[in-house]
Design an enzyme around this catalytic site. Sequence first.
Site, PDB file in Angstrom:
ATOM      1  N   ASN A  92      99.589 -15.329  26.563  1.00  0.00           N
ATOM      2  CA  ASN A  92      99.452 -15.594  27.993  1.00  0.00           C
ATOM      3  C   ASN A  92     100.348 -16.756  28.376  1.00  0.00           C
ATOM      4  O   ASN A  92     100.776 -17.549  27.529  1.00  0.00           O
ATOM      5  CB  ASN A  92      98.016 -16.020  28.326  1.00  0.00           C
ATOM      6  CG  ASN A  92      97.023 -14.893  28.229  1.00  0.00           C
ATOM      7  OD1 ASN A  92      96.603 -14.517  27.145  1.00  0.00           O
ATOM      8  ND2 ASN A  92      96.643 -14.351  29.363  1.00  0.00           N
ATOM      9  N   HIS A 122      97.078 -12.534  36.286  1.00  0.00           N
ATOM     10  CA  HIS A 122      96.959 -12.725  34.838  1.00  0.00           C
ATOM     11  C   HIS A 122      98.321 -12.424  34.224  1.00  0.00           C
ATOM     12  O   HIS A 122      98.768 -11.280  34.231  1.00  0.00           O
ATOM     13  CB  HIS A 122      95.880 -11.760  34.321  1.00  0.00           C
ATOM     14  CG  HIS A 122      95.674 -11.749  32.845  1.00  0.00           C
ATOM     15  ND1 HIS A 122      94.586 -12.361  32.247  1.00  0.00           N
ATOM     16  CD2 HIS A 122      96.374 -11.181  31.829  1.00  0.00           C
ATOM     17  CE1 HIS A 122      94.630 -12.168  30.937  1.00  0.00           C
ATOM     18  NE2 HIS A 122      95.707 -11.452  30.651  1.00  0.00           N
ATOM     19  N   HIS A 127     101.354 -12.777  31.167  1.00  0.00           N
ATOM     20  CA  HIS A 127     101.750 -13.046  29.783  1.00  0.00           C
ATOM     21  C   HIS A 127     103.207 -13.476  29.784  1.00  0.00           C
ATOM     22  O   HIS A 127     104.005 -13.025  30.613  1.00  0.00           O
ATOM     23  CB  HIS A 127     101.523 -11.813  28.904  1.00  0.00           C
ATOM     24  CG  HIS A 127     100.082 -11.650  28.528  1.00  0.00           C
ATOM     25  ND1 HIS A 127      99.583 -12.046  27.313  1.00  0.00           N
ATOM     26  CD2 HIS A 127      99.027 -11.179  29.230  1.00  0.00           C
ATOM     27  CE1 HIS A 127      98.278 -11.801  27.274  1.00  0.00           C
ATOM     28  NE2 HIS A 127      97.910 -11.280  28.422  1.00  0.00           N
ATOM     29  N   ARG A 187      88.885 -15.667  24.886  1.00  0.00           N
ATOM     30  CA  ARG A 187      88.826 -14.199  24.864  1.00  0.00           C
ATOM     31  C   ARG A 187      90.205 -13.609  24.569  1.00  0.00           C
ATOM     32  O   ARG A 187      90.443 -13.095  23.481  1.00  0.00           O
ATOM     33  CB  ARG A 187      88.257 -13.675  26.200  1.00  0.00           C
ATOM     34  CG  ARG A 187      87.849 -12.207  26.171  1.00  0.00           C
ATOM     35  CD  ARG A 187      88.998 -11.225  26.321  1.00  0.00           C
ATOM     36  NE  ARG A 187      89.707 -11.360  27.603  1.00  0.00           N
ATOM     37  CZ  ARG A 187      90.833 -10.716  27.894  1.00  0.00           C
ATOM     38  NH1 ARG A 187      91.380  -9.895  27.009  1.00  0.00           N
ATOM     39  NH2 ARG A 187      91.446 -10.903  29.051  1.00  0.00           N
ATOM     40  N   ASP A 188      91.140 -13.712  25.518  1.00  0.00           N
ATOM     41  CA  ASP A 188      92.464 -13.102  25.327  1.00  0.00           C
ATOM     42  C   ASP A 188      93.160 -13.722  24.116  1.00  0.00           C
ATOM     43  O   ASP A 188      93.874 -13.036  23.373  1.00  0.00           O
ATOM     44  CB  ASP A 188      93.308 -13.314  26.593  1.00  0.00           C
ATOM     45  CG  ASP A 188      94.370 -12.252  26.799  1.00  0.00           C
ATOM     46  OD1 ASP A 188      94.926 -11.777  25.803  1.00  0.00           O
ATOM     47  OD2 ASP A 188      94.670 -11.904  27.953  1.00  0.00           O
ATOM     48  N   CYS A 211      97.099  -8.350  23.969  1.00  0.00           N
ATOM     49  CA  CYS A 211      96.226  -7.187  23.761  1.00  0.00           C
ATOM     50  C   CYS A 211      96.611  -6.506  22.456  1.00  0.00           C
ATOM     51  O   CYS A 211      97.752  -6.081  22.288  1.00  0.00           O
ATOM     52  CB  CYS A 211      96.386  -6.211  24.918  1.00  0.00           C
ATOM     53  SG  CYS A 211      95.479  -4.675  24.647  1.00  0.00           S
TER      54      CYS A 211
HETATM   55  N1  COA Z   1      79.837  -3.216  22.234  1.00  0.00           N
HETATM   56  C1  COA Z   1      79.442  -2.962  20.976  1.00  0.00           C
HETATM   57  N2  COA Z   1      79.496  -1.748  20.411  1.00  0.00           N
HETATM   58  C2  COA Z   1      79.951  -0.744  21.174  1.00  0.00           C
HETATM   59  C3  COA Z   1      80.384  -0.941  22.480  1.00  0.00           C
HETATM   60  C4  COA Z   1      80.316  -2.238  23.012  1.00  0.00           C
HETATM   61  N3  COA Z   1      80.713  -2.509  24.247  1.00  0.00           N
HETATM   62  N4  COA Z   1      80.794   0.242  22.975  1.00  0.00           N
HETATM   63  C5  COA Z   1      80.651   1.132  22.002  1.00  0.00           C
HETATM   64  N5  COA Z   1      80.147   0.540  20.916  1.00  0.00           N
HETATM   65  C6  COA Z   1      79.824   1.133  19.616  1.00  0.00           C
HETATM   66  C7  COA Z   1      78.975   2.366  19.779  1.00  0.00           C
HETATM   67  O1  COA Z   1      77.626   1.994  19.785  1.00  0.00           O
HETATM   68  C8  COA Z   1      79.356   3.134  18.544  1.00  0.00           C
HETATM   69  O2  COA Z   1      78.734   2.584  17.410  1.00  0.00           O
HETATM   70  P1  COA Z   1      78.326   3.482  16.161  1.00  0.00           P
HETATM   71  O3  COA Z   1      79.607   3.971  15.577  1.00  0.00           O
HETATM   72  O4  COA Z   1      77.628   2.502  15.285  1.00  0.00           O
HETATM   73  O5  COA Z   1      77.494   4.546  16.723  1.00  0.00           O
HETATM   74  C9  COA Z   1      80.848   2.848  18.407  1.00  0.00           C
HETATM   75  O6  COA Z   1      81.049   1.589  19.049  1.00  0.00           O
HETATM   76  C10 COA Z   1      81.714   3.888  19.035  1.00  0.00           C
HETATM   77  O7  COA Z   1      81.275   4.101  20.353  1.00  0.00           O
HETATM   78  P2  COA Z   1      82.181   4.876  21.426  1.00  0.00           P
HETATM   79  O8  COA Z   1      81.491   4.945  22.713  1.00  0.00           O
HETATM   80  O9  COA Z   1      82.657   6.165  20.803  1.00  0.00           O
HETATM   81  O10 COA Z   1      83.332   3.874  21.619  1.00  0.00           O
HETATM   82  P3  COA Z   1      84.834   3.976  21.174  1.00  0.00           P
HETATM   83  O11 COA Z   1      84.946   3.848  19.709  1.00  0.00           O
HETATM   84  O12 COA Z   1      85.440   5.145  21.823  1.00  0.00           O
HETATM   85  O13 COA Z   1      85.401   2.636  21.829  1.00  0.00           O
HETATM   86  C11 COA Z   1      85.387   0.907  23.492  1.00  0.00           C
HETATM   87  C12 COA Z   1      85.335   2.397  23.220  1.00  0.00           C
HETATM   88  C13 COA Z   1      85.726   0.723  24.951  1.00  0.00           C
HETATM   89  C14 COA Z   1      84.052   0.312  23.185  1.00  0.00           C
HETATM   90  C15 COA Z   1      86.460   0.248  22.580  1.00  0.00           C
HETATM   91  O14 COA Z   1      87.644   0.946  22.676  1.00  0.00           O
HETATM   92  C16 COA Z   1      86.688  -1.182  22.941  1.00  0.00           C
HETATM   93  O15 COA Z   1      85.820  -2.027  22.751  1.00  0.00           O
HETATM   94  N6  COA Z   1      87.879  -1.548  23.466  1.00  0.00           N
HETATM   95  C17 COA Z   1      88.166  -2.882  23.916  1.00  0.00           C
HETATM   96  C18 COA Z   1      89.588  -3.229  23.633  1.00  0.00           C
HETATM   97  C19 COA Z   1      89.940  -4.608  24.117  1.00  0.00           C
HETATM   98  O16 COA Z   1      89.099  -5.462  24.302  1.00  0.00           O
HETATM   99  N7  COA Z   1      91.249  -4.844  24.311  1.00  0.00           N
HETATM  100  C20 COA Z   1      91.759  -6.099  24.739  1.00  0.00           C
HETATM  101  C21 COA Z   1      91.334  -6.528  26.077  1.00  0.00           C
HETATM  102  S1  COA Z   1      92.194  -5.729  27.382  1.00  0.00           S
HETATM  103 ZN    ZN Z   2      95.897 -10.597  28.765  1.00  0.00          ZN
END
Ligand code: COA
Ligand code: ZN
Length: 327
Positions: A258, A216, A218, A24-25, A249
């Site tokens: 990490n 956790h 890094h 994942r990370d 990230c």
């Molecule tokens: N899985 C799949 N698709 C998702 C989702 C999820 N968990 N959450 C939202 N979406 C989709 C929505 O369905 C939407 O799709 P569409 O454009 O086809 O309608 C789109 O993403 C936007 O949705 P929204 O609620 O506006 O989300 P966002 O664009 O504001 O993003 C997160 C929010 C949290 C989903 C996004 O920022 C994210 O996944 N961040 C994770 C970052 C990460 O993992 N960082 C490293 C680890 S710490």
């Molecule tokens: Zn991390």
Amino acid sequence: MKTNGNAAALHGPARIEINEVAPRDGLQIEPVVVPTDAKVALLDALSACGFARIEATSFTSARAIPALADAEAVMHRIARANGVRYTVLVPNLRGLERALSCAPDEVNLVMSASETHNRANLRMTREQSRAQLLSMIDAARTAGVAVNVSLSTVFGCPFEGDVDPDSVFALAGEFAAAGAQGVTLCDTTGMAFPTQVAQMCERFQSLLPGVDLTIHLHNTRGMGLANALAAWQAGVTRFDAAAGGLGGCPYAPGASGNVATEELVHMFASMDVDTGVDLPRLLQVVGGLGEVVGRDVCSQLLRAGPRLATHRPPAWMAEHFAAATGG
Ligand code: COA
Ligand code: ZN
């Protein structure tokens, strides 16, 4: 005086657990998208190494983390090993729904302790994340799945600098009260230092004694193992780490890998602390990581070998010293 091995001056738990987070990370920040087959093979190889937990993937938006868009396929195809708990990172309710359809052993919910990183990483305010995480804890408990919450940027935020520890403990306490069994304190960009880690871990354990604490780390600034040692001395028994020191990230400027699992295992094994991990087997997996991610993976331990993997003396020595001593 004996200065290595079972050092009497250092005290900590005799046994620790490692949560391997490279799938994942590690893979979330690699510029290449690793094919599902290769991810499954990596996870299956890691499953045979003796980890207590493996963070297999994340259920994030494919726009945010394209590298892990195949989370469902990965979860359905891996061979789950007995004794390993498979956890997945989840940022929102939509992600939780997806995750629960794959029957993970645990969901690892995530938000940041700092406002700016939460907005950059999750596109939500901390308040929005907090509220969503509380309903996610409820939903996961109803589904009978264990919950851990990872709090990012606890030891420092790359946008804001120092983070108020009280706000970290307030969040951790609230999530624990809502039913999260565990909380992970994350040093997202390697800003933690050993005395800070020790203080945070000691305070966490005295404020929230029933909550499973994971740390956790890094290695962004080279303090990863020193911080792990400090956490261990403070009594911590659960550590996240990534094979080959992969990780970071994508929404934290300057992020890098990490703490490397093999180095963590090697350090603790040298001190006779049981990690449950088979180091030679893990090193074999680390040796194959370059092929998985399509670049050189610089594992110091893989290059040097474990500390007692000694070398033959140079060939010329036998003859030279035989002649010199006349023997
Ligand atoms: N899985 C799949 N698709 C998702 C989702 C999820 N968990 N959450 C939202 N979406 C989709 C929505 O369905 C939407 O799709 P569409 O454009 O086809 O309608 C789109 O993403 C936007 O949705 P929204 O609620 O506006 O989300 P966002 O664009 O504001 O993003 C997160 C929010 C949290 C989903 C996004 O920022 C994210 O996944 N961040 C994770 C970052 C990460 O993992 N960082 C490293 C680890 S710490
Ligand atoms: Zn991390």
